[in-house]
Design a protein around this motif. Structure first.
Motif, PDB file in Angstrom:
ATOM      1  N   GLU A 103       5.813  13.015   2.097  1.00 53.75           N
ATOM      2  CA  GLU A 103       6.100  12.238   0.885  1.00 53.75           C
ATOM      3  C   GLU A 103       5.334  10.913   0.907  1.00 53.75           C
ATOM      4  N   GLN A 104       4.766  10.538  -0.244  1.00 50.35           N
ATOM      5  CA  GLN A 104       4.085   9.260  -0.393  1.00 50.35           C
ATOM      6  C   GLN A 104       5.125   8.189  -0.729  1.00 50.35           C
ATOM      7  N   ILE A 105       5.112   7.090   0.025  1.00 44.70           N
ATOM      8  CA  ILE A 105       6.035   5.988  -0.266  1.00 44.70           C
ATOM      9  C   ILE A 105       5.251   4.677  -0.292  1.00 44.70           C
ATOM     10  N   LYS A 106       5.814   3.708  -1.007  1.00 47.05           N
ATOM     11  CA  LYS A 106       5.168   2.409  -1.108  1.00 47.05           C
ATOM     12  C   LYS A 106       5.670   1.514   0.020  1.00 47.05           C
ATOM     13  N   ARG A 123       0.821  -1.204   0.000  1.00 44.02           N
ATOM     14  CA  ARG A 123       0.000   0.000   0.000  1.00 44.02           C
ATOM     15  C   ARG A 123       0.857   1.257   0.000  1.00 44.02           C
ATOM     16  N   MET A 124       0.226   2.375  -0.268  1.00 49.16           N
ATOM     17  CA  MET A 124       0.905   3.664  -0.229  1.00 49.16           C
ATOM     18  C   MET A 124       0.689   4.281   1.151  1.00 49.16           C
ATOM     19  N   VAL A 125       1.776   4.766   1.759  1.00 49.85           N
ATOM     20  CA  VAL A 125       1.706   5.432   3.057  1.00 49.85           C
ATOM     21  C   VAL A 125       2.381   6.790   2.939  1.00 49.85           C
ATOM     22  N   ARG A 126       2.113   7.666   3.921  1.00 48.04           N
ATOM     23  CA  ARG A 126       2.677   9.010   3.893  1.00 48.04           C
ATOM     24  C   ARG A 126       3.671   9.175   5.027  1.00 48.04           C
TER      25      ARG A 126
END
Length: 95
Positions: free
Chosen positions: A71-74, A62-65
């Protein structure tokens, strides 16, 4: 909110409830923890009657911040341990 019971306090209470020595109660508690850990790690579930069910659930990628930078990271898929509380325990706490 009260302080959580420590392992030493739990072993002492368990020994008193069992009418056994603390060493025996400690060994019993360690055995139960080892069995639960082994079963849940293997992907199974353990039901503790009157307490609840402990199980492992897989979370998808999932994508988290990042809260510091925004910044959005996987985040890779992972597993998380969950517990469903038994109705009997909920009722004893609330009633």
């Amino acid at each position: 909110m009260a302080k959580p019971m420590t392992k030493t306090q739990l072993v002492a209470a368990l020994a008193e409830e069992m009418g056994a020595e603390k060493k025996t109660a400690g060994a019993a508690l360690d055995a139960v923890v080892a069995i639960i850990t082994k079963e849940v790690s293997a992907g199974g579930a353990v039901t503790l009657p009157g307490i609840g069910k402990i199980y492992c659930r897989e979370r998808p990628e999932r994508m988290v911040r990042n809260p510091a930078t925004g910044e959005q990271i996987k985040k890779e898929a992972d597993k998380v341990v969950k517990m469903t509380i038994a109705k009997a325990l909920k009722d004893s706490v609330n009633g």
